[in-house]
Design a protein around this motif. Structure first.
Motif, PDB file in Angstrom:
ATOM      1  N   PHE A 570       6.711  14.719  51.072  1.00 33.55           N
ATOM      2  CA  PHE A 570       6.285  14.047  49.707  1.00 33.55           C
ATOM      3  C   PHE A 570       5.744  12.589  50.183  1.00 33.55           C
ATOM      4  O   PHE A 570       4.610  13.057  50.264  1.00 33.55           O
ATOM      5  N   TRP A 571       7.086  11.756  49.838  1.00 33.21           N
ATOM      6  CA  TRP A 571       6.929  10.293  50.169  1.00 33.21           C
ATOM      7  C   TRP A 571       6.258   9.659  51.397  1.00 33.21           C
ATOM      8  O   TRP A 571       5.274   8.703  50.820  1.00 33.21           O
ATOM      9  N   GLN A 572       6.794  10.409  52.008  1.00 33.71           N
ATOM     10  CA  GLN A 572       5.862   9.971  53.694  1.00 33.71           C
ATOM     11  C   GLN A 572       4.073  10.394  53.365  1.00 33.71           C
ATOM     12  O   GLN A 572       3.893   9.563  54.275  1.00 33.71           O
ATOM     13  N   TRP A 573       3.835  11.367  52.917  1.00 30.84           N
ATOM     14  CA  TRP A 573       2.553  11.512  52.717  1.00 30.84           C
ATOM     15  C   TRP A 573       1.454  10.569  52.263  1.00 30.84           C
ATOM     16  O   TRP A 573       0.849   9.857  52.061  1.00 30.84           O
ATOM     17  N   PHE A 574       1.839   9.797  50.699  1.00 30.31           N
ATOM     18  CA  PHE A 574       2.049   9.155  50.126  1.00 30.31           C
ATOM     19  C   PHE A 574       1.675   7.924  50.081  1.00 30.31           C
ATOM     20  O   PHE A 574       1.247   7.259  50.169  1.00 30.31           O
ATOM     21  N   ASP A 575       3.360   7.744  50.873  1.00 30.43           N
ATOM     22  CA  ASP A 575       3.088   5.960  51.328  1.00 30.43           C
ATOM     23  C   ASP A 575       2.472   5.874  52.790  1.00 30.43           C
ATOM     24  O   ASP A 575       1.656   4.889  53.118  1.00 30.43           O
ATOM     25  N   GLY A 576       2.031   7.114  52.857  1.00 33.33           N
ATOM     26  CA  GLY A 576       0.628   6.934  53.992  1.00 33.33           C
ATOM     27  C   GLY A 576      -1.065   6.916  53.798  1.00 33.33           C
ATOM     28  O   GLY A 576      -1.395   5.409  53.859  1.00 33.33           O
ATOM     29  N   VAL A 577      -1.191   7.288  52.524  1.00 33.39           N
ATOM     30  CA  VAL A 577      -2.291   6.712  51.759  1.00 33.39           C
ATOM     31  C   VAL A 577      -1.979   5.141  51.583  1.00 33.39           C
ATOM     32  O   VAL A 577      -2.853   4.819  51.950  1.00 33.39           O
ATOM     33  N   ILE A 578      -1.512   4.852  50.702  1.00 32.22           N
ATOM     34  CA  ILE A 578      -1.245   3.528  50.488  1.00 32.22           C
ATOM     35  C   ILE A 578      -1.454   2.653  51.185  1.00 32.22           C
ATOM     36  O   ILE A 578      -2.090   1.491  51.915  1.00 32.22           O
ATOM     37  N   GLU A 579      -0.245   2.729  52.566  1.00 25.15           N
ATOM     38  CA  GLU A 579      -0.748   1.925  53.446  1.00 25.15           C
ATOM     39  C   GLU A 579      -2.460   1.987  54.816  1.00 25.15           C
ATOM     40  O   GLU A 579      -2.266   1.088  54.739  1.00 25.15           O
ATOM     41  N   ARG A 618     -11.608  12.102  51.329  1.00 33.32           N
ATOM     42  CA  ARG A 618     -10.547  12.578  50.587  1.00 33.32           C
ATOM     43  C   ARG A 618      -9.616  12.597  51.540  1.00 33.32           C
ATOM     44  O   ARG A 618      -9.761  12.568  53.011  1.00 33.32           O
ATOM     45  N   PHE A 619      -8.275  12.226  51.528  1.00 34.80           N
ATOM     46  CA  PHE A 619      -7.132  12.471  51.840  1.00 34.80           C
ATOM     47  C   PHE A 619      -6.711  13.594  52.690  1.00 34.80           C
ATOM     48  O   PHE A 619      -7.166  14.572  52.007  1.00 34.80           O
ATOM     49  N   SER A 620      -6.042  13.644  53.947  1.00 34.94           N
ATOM     50  CA  SER A 620      -6.211  14.314  54.856  1.00 34.94           C
ATOM     51  C   SER A 620      -4.921  15.221  54.711  1.00 34.94           C
ATOM     52  O   SER A 620      -3.747  14.638  53.713  1.00 34.94           O
ATOM     53  N   ASP A 621      -4.696  16.709  54.210  1.00 42.21           N
ATOM     54  CA  ASP A 621      -3.678  16.996  54.066  1.00 42.21           C
ATOM     55  C   ASP A 621      -3.090  17.307  55.008  1.00 42.21           C
ATOM     56  O   ASP A 621      -1.379  17.741  55.355  1.00 42.21           O
ATOM     57  N   SER A 622      -3.075  17.658  56.105  1.00 43.98           N
ATOM     58  CA  SER A 622      -2.603  17.245  57.389  1.00 43.98           C
ATOM     59  C   SER A 622      -1.917  16.346  57.889  1.00 43.98           C
ATOM     60  O   SER A 622      -0.763  16.617  59.147  1.00 43.98           O
ATOM     61  N   GLU A 623      -1.993  15.307  58.152  1.00 43.35           N
ATOM     62  CA  GLU A 623      -1.744  14.482  58.550  1.00 43.35           C
ATOM     63  C   GLU A 623      -1.790  13.177  57.626  1.00 43.35           C
ATOM     64  O   GLU A 623      -2.442  12.798  57.071  1.00 43.35           O
ATOM     65  N   ILE A 624      -0.287  11.899  57.999  1.00 46.67           N
ATOM     66  CA  ILE A 624      -0.581  10.621  57.365  1.00 46.67           C
ATOM     67  C   ILE A 624      -0.925   9.753  57.133  1.00 46.67           C
ATOM     68  O   ILE A 624      -1.653   9.745  58.316  1.00 46.67           O
ATOM     69  N   GLY A 625      -1.423   9.416  56.769  1.00 44.78           N
ATOM     70  CA  GLY A 625      -2.217   8.100  56.283  1.00 44.78           C
ATOM     71  C   GLY A 625      -4.010   8.926  57.207  1.00 44.78           C
ATOM     72  O   GLY A 625      -4.038   6.981  57.883  1.00 44.78           O
TER      73      GLY A 625
END
Length: 771
Positions: A570-579, A618-625
């Protein structure tokens, strides 16, 4: 009302404190005649710890000199002549003093303005805005100042009583010596004739009896004076302890908590100046009372009178030593924390400050501070005062620094500017714990004496937990450990205990704080955004925020266990969005152009009710960032409309060509959801229209060659491939890899030296970041 006007209205001790701010280093006349100019300058915008900002300080110094010279030139008349000479002299004096070190001028004026503001606000019982005392309400601020006033009165009262005691004791000793002289005279009467001896003896015996009776009464009086004085000092020390608890255990701890939350993106912890002023007042009063107690002890040694006072004085001496020791050790703090994600072989900085150093004259023999990195177990042993045998868990280069005293601000601090962690020694990890979950801390320690070596102190302070990494790929997991620790640790905990699970609202607060800080936006996560995150975190389909109020999330769910069907947490996905957002898309987020936190089904439901060509991001569900474009258009293979989704764009893609340019290139995207023409939203972020890609056989934009679904305006999309194109999958996913390959080839082409035929033309900028 201007600050200087208010400062001139101060009275009594506050006025004296204000006047004491000025001298040869900065004349009060300069403050007076340039008041408006001084208060309008951006002194706070300069970080005096950053050498690269010295040019700003230099510019302000030059402007100050020019303003003084201009002020001098405009003086007229007889009085003006003298003032003209004086202001011209001050201009030369300040230039000579601060030209070699303009940062010191900034430090000096910041201190002056802050102290004036504090004195003015103390006088009106209003807490200082922006100093970081969020709990320092006017009422609490007033209570602290009232307690200081009470302590001042009590300390002055005991000082007066001590002088009376001293005078009474001196007179007692004189009278006692007189009684000894009478006794000596009585002893010498044996050589006199009997008649004369009897007459002299009667007189001397009468004087002796009277004096001895007085001495007996006065001894009892002195003993009572001593007892009363000791009891008063006992009450003063009790109030000092209480005041110290409020300032050190409440206000300073709250400042440290704000400092920790600032590591997660919370508001800045604020200035330490007001806390230092309180701690210095405490130190001053504690030291005064300690000296009073020592003077009483000296008086009792001069004239021993049996009674309970001696034991009480021993207790008072022990108590006051404990109080001053607690104050000194508690006010040795880290003003600027080392980075909490610490990469080996990388330079880092930190600042340590002793809040009472100036008041106790520690700077007369500047102490040295040493920095050491230790692990969690060593930190626990240290706080238990167990012998750690000077163990460390690594080697820090440039880890010694002498504390410097800044005369203008009265601060004593050590600035570590070039530390580097050369190596780290890790302990055995527990269970599923990874290296990015292991916490260390930087230990700062020093030793110094106060009061002419009366008291020796060995002070230590621990930094916030740090996670040590050796490669940038570990950064996001290390950041998760730090975020969880900063958000959920309790004051006074055993190092570095944190709860294994927290409520969802608690986590939402931490995520929102981090997001707003990193993206540098006032637009945080809405309730709808947080519901989407809850659905992702708990694999839930509920849209009701209340369903998540009482749910808890464990550390494992946060950043150990992968999300269902994914290979990231979960965090890795959210952190990817932030980056992604902070590097390329924050302007679009601030404009409200990115909805972001939607799943594919939500996007479909929203778009199907809109005209063809309406799209959203929208942010991708399948890929980080990753971020994808979803839009509604006709399905040529079926007599129906459907929602199409592009394959996600990532940081790699936006480093080649910006989001605005990509949206501009896609002619079938017409309206940003719900109904804004796309040019209104994105055109100002596009590269100039004459900046086109060189292409063989024509000037068409490279994105026009992409496969795309058709929309109503058939003539605009005649070049698009039929729906059997293999780049479109069954769910409407569109793979841009081939198009992106072309863009990368163009980018490489543009990096080559220009051919002669390109000279005189505008350089190509497409693909460069412009947000």
């Amino acid at each position: 009302m201007a600050l200087w006007i208010q400062a001139q209205q101060l009275k009594g001790d506050a006025l004296h404190q204000m006047q004491a701010l000025y001298g040869q280093h900065f004349p009060i006349e300069v403050r007076h005649y340039l008041a408006q100019w001084i208060e309008s300058q951006p002194w706070d915008a300069i970080d005096v710890e950053k050498q690269q900002e010295e040019f700003k300080a230099k510019r302000l110094l030059e402007s100050l000199i020019q303003e003084l010279q201009r002020k001098a030139e405009h003086q007229m008349g007889e009085d003006g002549f003298l003032l003209k000479i004086k202001l011209g002299h001050y201009a030369s004096q300040l230039k000579s003093a601060y030209d070699p070190c303009p940062m010191e001028l900034v430090r000096c004026i910041k201190h002056i303005l802050y102290t004036e503001q504090r004195l003015v606000q103390e006088a009106s019982n209003v807490s200082s805005p922006g100093v970081g005392l969020t709990d320092g309400t006017p009422q609490k601020y007033q209570q602290i100042n009232q307690a200081f006033e009470e302590l001042r009165v009590m300390t002055q009262d005991t000082e007066n009583d001590l002088r009376k005691l001293q005078h009474s004791q001196e007179y007692f000793i004189i009278q006692y010596q007189e009684s000894l002289r009478i006794q000596a005279q009585l002893s010498s009467l044996a050589s006199l004739p009997p008649a004369e001896r009897v007459q002299r003896e009667t007189s001397l015996q009468s004087r002796k009896a009277t004096l001895e009776a007085w001495l007996t009464r006065e001894a009892n009086t002195l003993q009572k004076y001593r007892q009363d004085l000791a009891e008063k000092q006992q009450r003063t020390l009790a109030l000092l302890r209480k005041q110290q608890t409020v300032i050190v255990d409440d206000e300073l701890i709250q400042w440290k908590r704000r400092q920790q939350l600032a590591g997660n993106g919370g508001p800045a912890e604020g200035s330490l100046d007001i806390l230092q002023s309180w701690c210095e007042k405490l130190a001053d009063m504690i030291w005064q009372n300690r000296q009073q107690i020592r003077r009483v002890e000296h008086l009792t040694q001069q004239l021993p009178i049996p009674g309970p006072t001696e034991e009480l004085l021993k207790e008072l001496n022990s108590t006051v030593t404990d109080v001053i020791s607690a104050l000194v050790t508690s006010t040795f703090i880290i003003e600027k924390q080392p980075p909490q994600v610490l990469k080996t072989q990388t330079k880092f900085a930190a600042t340590v400050r002793l809040l009472v150093g100036g008041k106790l004259n520690v700077h007369m023999n500047p102490p040295q501070v040493k920095a050491t990195i230790i692990n969690e177990q060593q930190a626990k042993a240290l706080l238990k005062n167990e012998n750690t045998r000077n163990d460390s868990s690594g080697e820090i280069l440039n880890n010694n620094c002498v504390m410097e005293y800044h005369q203008t601000t009265g601060t004593l601090s050590a600035h570590f500017r070039n530390m580097s962690l050369k190596r780290i020694k890790r302990s055995d990890r527990r269970g599923a714990e990874s290296v990015t979950e292991e916490k260390f801390t930087v230990l700062f320690e020093s030793q110094f004496s106060v009061g002419g070596n009366e008291l020796m102190f060995h002070v230590k302070t621990l930094s916030l937990p740090v996670v040590v990494i050796v490669h940038g790929s570990q950064d996001n997991n290390a950041t998760a450990t730090v975020l969880w620790d900063n958000a959920f640790s309790e004051p006074g905990r055993v190092p570095f205990v944190v709860p294994d699970k927290v409520t969802w609202p608690q986590l939402c607060e931490a995520l929102n704080m981090k997001y707003k800080s990193e993206v540098q936006s006032d637009r945080g996560l809405s309730e709808e955004n947080l519901v989407f995150l809850a659905q992702k975190a708990f694999s839930s389909s509920s849209n009701n925020p209340e369903d998540y109020r009482n749910m808890t999330m464990t550390w494992s769910q946060f950043n150990r266990e992968s999300l269902p069907g994914r290979n990231f947490t979960f965090w890795q996905w959210f952190d990817g969005v932030i980056e992604l957002m902070k590097k390329h898309l924050k302007a679009h987020w601030n404009d409200g152009a990115i909805l972001g936190f939607l799943n594919k089904q939500q996007a479909q439901d929203m778009l199907l009710s809109k005209p063809n060509g309406t799209f959203l991001l929208r942010f991708s569900d399948s890929e980080i960032g990753g971020i994808t474009i979803a839009w509604v258009a006709e399905n040529p293979n079926k007599a129906e409309r459907m929602v199409w989704n592009l394959m996600p764009f990532t940081t790699k893609d936006f480093s080649i060509r910006s989001l605005a340019d990509r949206i501009s290139d896609l002619n079938h995207l017409l309206f940003l959801y719900p109904n804004q023409p796309k040019d209104e939203v994105f055109s100002r972020y596009c590269t100039p229209p004459n900046c086109t890609l060189p292409q063989p056989g024509g000037n068409s934009n490279f994105m026009d060659h992409s496969a795309s679904p058709n929309v109503n305006q058939q003539n605009n999309f005649a070049i698009y491939a039929p729906m059997s194109d293999p780049m479109l999958d069954a769910e409407g996913e569109f793979d841009l890899e081939e198009t992106m390959d072309m863009a990368r080839q163009v980018e490489e082409f543009l990096r080559q030296p220009s051919e002669p035929q390109w000279s005189g033309q505008q350089s190509y900028q497409c693909g460069k970041k412009n947000d």
